[in-house]
Design a protein around this motif. Structure first.
Motif, PDB file in Angstrom:
ATOM      1  N   PRO A  64      -8.725  -7.331 -17.547  1.00  0.00           N
ATOM      2  CA  PRO A  64      -8.873  -8.669 -16.960  1.00  0.00           C
ATOM      3  C   PRO A  64      -9.360  -8.553 -15.517  1.00  0.00           C
ATOM      4  N   ILE A  65     -10.345  -9.377 -15.168  1.00  0.00           N
ATOM      5  CA  ILE A  65     -10.957  -9.296 -13.845  1.00  0.00           C
ATOM      6  C   ILE A  65     -11.054 -10.686 -13.239  1.00  0.00           C
ATOM      7  N   LEU A  66     -10.692 -10.808 -11.956  1.00  0.00           N
ATOM      8  CA  LEU A  66     -10.948 -12.007 -11.170  1.00  0.00           C
ATOM      9  C   LEU A  66     -12.077 -11.705 -10.192  1.00  0.00           C
ATOM     10  N   VAL A  67     -13.090 -12.560 -10.167  1.00  0.00           N
ATOM     11  CA  VAL A  67     -14.226 -12.372  -9.266  1.00  0.00           C
ATOM     12  C   VAL A  67     -14.441 -13.644  -8.468  1.00  0.00           C
ATOM     13  N   ALA A  68     -14.881 -13.474  -7.218  1.00  0.00           N
ATOM     14  CA  ALA A  68     -15.192 -14.634  -6.386  1.00  0.00           C
ATOM     15  C   ALA A  68     -16.327 -14.288  -5.445  1.00  0.00           C
ATOM     16  N   ARG A  69     -17.376 -15.107  -5.453  1.00  0.00           N
ATOM     17  CA  ARG A  69     -18.400 -15.020  -4.422  1.00  0.00           C
ATOM     18  C   ARG A  69     -17.876 -15.681  -3.156  1.00  0.00           C
ATOM     19  N   ALA A  70     -18.449 -15.321  -2.032  1.00  0.00           N
ATOM     20  CA  ALA A  70     -17.972 -15.844  -0.750  1.00  0.00           C
ATOM     21  C   ALA A  70     -18.014 -17.357  -0.705  1.00  0.00           C
ATOM     22  N   GLU A  71     -18.989 -17.964  -1.411  1.00  0.00           N
ATOM     23  CA  GLU A  71     -19.150 -19.418  -1.353  1.00  0.00           C
ATOM     24  C   GLU A  71     -18.398 -20.158  -2.451  1.00  0.00           C
ATOM     25  N   ASP A  72     -17.724 -19.445  -3.345  1.00  0.00           N
ATOM     26  CA  ASP A  72     -17.046 -20.084  -4.468  1.00  0.00           C
ATOM     27  C   ASP A  72     -15.824 -20.884  -4.013  1.00  0.00           C
ATOM     28  N   GLU A  73     -15.539 -21.952  -4.752  1.00  0.00           N
ATOM     29  CA  GLU A  73     -14.359 -22.771  -4.467  1.00  0.00           C
ATOM     30  C   GLU A  73     -13.116 -22.257  -5.170  1.00  0.00           C
ATOM     31  N   GLN A  74     -13.298 -21.396  -6.163  1.00  0.00           N
ATOM     32  CA  GLN A  74     -12.198 -20.734  -6.852  1.00  0.00           C
ATOM     33  C   GLN A  74     -12.766 -19.508  -7.548  1.00  0.00           C
ATOM     34  N   VAL A 421      -7.714  -2.104  -9.092  1.00  0.00           N
ATOM     35  CA  VAL A 421      -8.732  -1.925  -8.058  1.00  0.00           C
ATOM     36  C   VAL A 421      -9.042  -3.271  -7.421  1.00  0.00           C
ATOM     37  N   ASP A 422      -9.136  -3.262  -6.097  1.00  0.00           N
ATOM     38  CA  ASP A 422      -9.540  -4.439  -5.317  1.00  0.00           C
ATOM     39  C   ASP A 422     -10.711  -4.046  -4.437  1.00  0.00           C
ATOM     40  N   VAL A 423     -11.651  -4.964  -4.279  1.00  0.00           N
ATOM     41  CA  VAL A 423     -12.810  -4.723  -3.419  1.00  0.00           C
ATOM     42  C   VAL A 423     -13.172  -6.007  -2.689  1.00  0.00           C
ATOM     43  N   VAL A 424     -13.549  -5.867  -1.414  1.00  0.00           N
ATOM     44  CA  VAL A 424     -14.136  -6.975  -0.667  1.00  0.00           C
ATOM     45  C   VAL A 424     -15.304  -6.406   0.134  1.00  0.00           C
ATOM     46  N   ASP A 425     -16.414  -7.136   0.179  1.00  0.00           N
ATOM     47  CA  ASP A 425     -17.575  -6.640   0.925  1.00  0.00           C
ATOM     48  C   ASP A 425     -17.795  -7.461   2.183  1.00  0.00           C
ATOM     49  N   ARG A 426     -18.809  -7.079   2.972  1.00  0.00           N
ATOM     50  CA  ARG A 426     -19.027  -7.686   4.281  1.00  0.00           C
ATOM     51  C   ARG A 426     -19.481  -9.137   4.190  1.00  0.00           C
ATOM     52  N   GLY A 428     -18.038 -11.262   2.065  1.00  0.00           N
ATOM     53  CA  GLY A 428     -16.887 -12.040   1.647  1.00  0.00           C
ATOM     54  C   GLY A 428     -16.717 -12.162   0.147  1.00  0.00           C
ATOM     55  N   ASN A 429     -17.529 -11.434  -0.629  1.00  0.00           N
ATOM     56  CA  ASN A 429     -17.327 -11.370  -2.071  1.00  0.00           C
ATOM     57  C   ASN A 429     -16.079 -10.557  -2.382  1.00  0.00           C
ATOM     58  N   MET A 430     -15.408 -10.861  -3.490  1.00  0.00           N
ATOM     59  CA  MET A 430     -14.090 -10.263  -3.732  1.00  0.00           C
ATOM     60  C   MET A 430     -13.854 -10.046  -5.225  1.00  0.00           C
ATOM     61  N   VAL A 431     -13.155  -8.925  -5.545  1.00  0.00           N
ATOM     62  CA  VAL A 431     -12.803  -8.579  -6.921  1.00  0.00           C
ATOM     63  C   VAL A 431     -11.356  -8.106  -6.957  1.00  0.00           C
ATOM     64  N   SER A 432     -10.642  -8.526  -7.998  1.00  0.00           N
ATOM     65  CA  SER A 432      -9.324  -7.973  -8.312  1.00  0.00           C
ATOM     66  C   SER A 432      -9.296  -7.699  -9.806  1.00  0.00           C
ATOM     67  N   LEU A 493      -7.639 -12.881  -0.284  1.00  0.00           N
ATOM     68  CA  LEU A 493      -6.844 -11.709  -0.630  1.00  0.00           C
ATOM     69  C   LEU A 493      -6.965 -11.401  -2.114  1.00  0.00           C
ATOM     70  N   ALA A 494      -7.224 -10.136  -2.422  1.00  0.00           N
ATOM     71  CA  ALA A 494      -7.209  -9.618  -3.797  1.00  0.00           C
ATOM     72  C   ALA A 494      -6.134  -8.554  -3.874  1.00  0.00           C
ATOM     73  N   PHE A 495      -5.248  -8.653  -4.898  1.00  0.00           N
ATOM     74  CA  PHE A 495      -4.170  -7.668  -4.968  1.00  0.00           C
ATOM     75  C   PHE A 495      -3.635  -7.555  -6.388  1.00  0.00           C
ATOM     76  N   GLY A 496      -2.854  -6.495  -6.619  1.00  0.00           N
ATOM     77  CA  GLY A 496      -2.249  -6.269  -7.915  1.00  0.00           C
ATOM     78  C   GLY A 496      -1.601  -4.910  -7.987  1.00  0.00           C
ATOM     79  N   THR A 497      -1.057  -4.593  -9.161  1.00  0.00           N
ATOM     80  CA  THR A 497      -0.322  -3.350  -9.334  1.00  0.00           C
ATOM     81  C   THR A 497      -0.231  -2.988 -10.811  1.00  0.00           C
ATOM     82  N   PRO A 498      -0.137  -1.717 -11.136  1.00  0.00           N
ATOM     83  CA  PRO A 498       0.340  -1.326 -12.462  1.00  0.00           C
ATOM     84  C   PRO A 498       1.822  -1.693 -12.614  1.00  0.00           C
ATOM     85  N   GLY A 499       2.357  -1.501 -13.834  1.00  0.00           N
ATOM     86  CA  GLY A 499       3.795  -1.670 -13.990  1.00  0.00           C
ATOM     87  C   GLY A 499       4.246  -2.515 -15.156  1.00  0.00           C
TER      88      GLY A 499
END
Length: 611
Positions: A64-74, A421-426, A428-432, A493-499
């Motif tokens: 499962p992946i959450l993605v957001a472009r910098a301009e996205d509203e959600q 895995v979490d990523v954010v770029d310069r 403002g795009n974001m992945v969790s 903020l993008a975050f998460g954990t195994p478990g």
């Protein structure tokens, strides 16, 4: 509390990557350095995790992946959770004299969704080629990487199972017949060769990146890969935790045409923040429910190390996990609007008393009567097999020739875990993303492909009429649950954990310590953590540990003693034993932005990179 942290808070302005393995984090940063965006970096890190953490995820698993472009509203949800095969019915499993779907072997395999999810994200949001994303994984598969001691421990525990039963797995994970040494160079050349074949097939379709990605998806779900999985799954009888050998149910026709659903997330507003999760086919809404309940509690008057805080959070999680079991599933009638409402949260909050609850107490949203699985028979079987109070089983010895292999496959410590895995770029795009499944210990390696199938179907119930009852073509209610938060309407903020069942509990702690108590990301990750087992476990053998509360020993002795006085069945664990969180943030400030990343020091495995 002292401000010291085991690792620095990483800050920068260019990019940030955090994951459960240092190599994957570095691979993600490599893609950012080469001009790629957060989606490119996350895909490359995700495929690398399949290689370097084979006991925690694999190509045959889910993501499962959450993605957001910098301009996205959600954010957008890319659902890398595959569906049950067409022949997977309750009656089919009952005909095999099974009350639960086995947690190992081939019977529990769903359509493998991870490959489709990563490529869907790359196609729709990325900028680089499929080769750019797959080459790091191919490199480590063919040339080797230093194998972790945790991977070695897993291989060691299932060695007899491999040598006696799952011989194709022995060929990969017992090179020259021996368990690898921790830190030694380990390779999976078959998997590397397989991904090279995928690339060759994709690139033969044309030069355009989207054409290549579509060709790779077709090769996997509609072509050679599906046919290979079909032959192996239906033609192989593998020993599983039932103590018997079964062939699988997953076929090429189940995979044909499957692509990851792209969905809207669920979310709740909390002052300047909005927190987003996947739908009720995951356990994601439970964190949102917990935030709604705790919204009405006076948390700021208690520190995260206090008995009041631990008690409130624990009792809240007991309530929302009971709702999870009663209401969540891949169904159209889940009462989510009511479950996430402030009015319902107020009703649930009133159930939290000064002492620990020992009951499972789902609510009745919209006036509907809650229904839980019939666990009485399960509790009797746990007791008979030595699983006291839902704890770990004591393996009984038998005279069966399958004894040693069966015992190894039954060990709940080998059920597998998860990556993040979490990523954010310069920009403002974001992945969790939370990939998991297809563990080396889940089922036998498919010899032509170099990976194992997942066992996510074990999360279904074989009892009709429940929200998470097994049906053909349905998604099992997964524990995999990435999280994303927006601040003032922008990705933050993008975050998460195994478990497993602890994922929401540990993610909740990070969110509260960071936003309520103002602790930086790294310190929030390192704050002493805890969880409760007072829930019906999602994994075989589906046990419950009523009233349990497990805390790290860094909590004050007075907190531990007061929690015991409140009736909690307290177990004190090691100092750094709870949670494996990672996180990345993007905060706009002074006409620019500061990017931050944090990763868990527990296990000495996860790592963050930022500059």
């Amino acid at each position: 509390m002292e401000e010291f942290t085991a690792r620095p808070e990483l800050c920068g302005t260019f990019g940030a990557v955090a994951s459960t393995h240092w190599i994957a984090s570095s691979v993600g940063m490599r893609l950012l350095e080469a001009g790629g965006n957060a989606f490119d970096a996350a895909a490359a890190a995700g495929f690398t995790l399949q290689i370097v953490e084979p006991h925690l995820n694999g190509p045959g698993g889910d993501a499962p992946i959450l993605v957001a472009r910098a301009e996205d509203e959600q954010p957008t949800v890319i659902c890398g959770q595959g569906t049950a095969p067409a022949s997977a019915s309750i009656d089919r499993f009952r005909s095999l004299d099974l009350d639960l779907i086995p947690g190992t072997g081939l019977l529990a395999a769903c359509v493998p969704g991870a490959f489709g999810a990563w490529l869907t994200m790359l196609r729709d949001y990325g900028t680089v080629s499929l080769r750019d994303v797959l080459e790091p994984a191919i490199h480590y598969a063919k040339n080797g990487y230093p194998i972790m001691s945790s991977t070695v421990d897993t291989i060691k525990a299932v060695r007899t199972l491999f040598t006696d039963e799952w011989k194709t797995s022995a060929d990969v994970f017992l090179p020259n017949g021996s368990v690898p040494e921790p830190g030694s160079l380990f390779r999976n050349p078959v998997l590397g060769d397989f991904y090279e074949r995928v690339l060759k097939q994709a690139e033969s379709a044309g030069s355009a990146r989207k054409v290549q990605i579509e060709a790779a998806l077709a090769h996997w779900y509609d072509g050679e890969v599906a046919e290979t999985i079909n032959r192996f799954c239906l033609g192989t009888e593998a020993l599983d935790v039932s103590g018997r050998r079964h062939s699988g149910l997953l076929s090429a026709s189940d995979m044909s045409g499957w692509r990851p659903p792209i969905e809207y997330p669920l979310g709740v507003d909390l002052q300047e923040f909005a927190v987003f999760k996947c739908g009720a086919w995951s356990q994601g809404p439970s964190l949102l429910q917990a935030l709604r309940i705790l919204e009405g509690c006076d948390l700021p008057t208690h520190t995260p190390e206090s008995p009041e805080f631990v008690h409130l959070v624990t009792e809240t999680m007991k309530l929302v996990m009971a709702d999870r079991e009663a209401w969540y599933g891949d169904e159209s009638d889940v009462p989510l609007e009511e479950l996430l409402s402030r009015e319902y949260a107020q009703q649930r909050r009133q159930l939290i008393g000064p002492v620990a609850s020992m009951d499972l107490r789902p609510g009745d949203p919209d006036g509907r009567s809650a229904r839980l699985p019939s666990i009485q028979d399960l509790e009797k079987s746990w007791s008979a097999s030595g699983i006291a109070g839902g704890g770990e089983p004591t393996m009984a010895t038998t005279s069966s020739p399958l004894s040693s292999s069966r015992e190894a496959s039954q060990d709940p410590s080998l059920q597998g875990d998860t990556c993040h895995v979490d990523v954010v770029d310069r920009w403002g795009n974001m992945v969790s993303a939370t990939p998991s499944g297809g563990w080396l210990q889940s089922s036998p390696i498919i010899p032509e492909l170099g990976f194992a199938l997942g066992t996510r179907m074990q999360m279904f119930w074989l009892e009709p009429g429940l929200a998470n009852s097994l049906k053909p073509g349905k998604r099992p209610r997964t524990t995999l649950t990435p999280t994303m938060a927006f601040k003032h309407g922008k990705p933050y903020l993008a975050f998460g954990t195994p478990g497993g069942d602890q994922q929401e509990q540990w993610s909740l702690l990070l969110w509260l310590t960071h936003t309520i108590y103002g602790r930086p990301l790294q310190r929030s990750i390192e704050t002493p953590a805890f969880h409760t087992g007072h829930l019906i476990a999602s994994f075989w053998p589906r046990q419950i540990s009523r009233g349990s509360l497990i805390l790290e020993d860094r909590f004050p002795a007075s907190t531990i003693e007061q929690l015991r006085r409140r009736g909690h069945d307290v177990t004190v664990g090691d100092s750094w034993s709870e949670g494996r969180l990672s996180a990345c943030s993007f905060e706009r400030t002074n006409g620019g932005a500061i990017l931050r990343a944090g990763a868990n020091p527990r296990g000495m495995q996860g790592y963050a990179v930022a500059r």
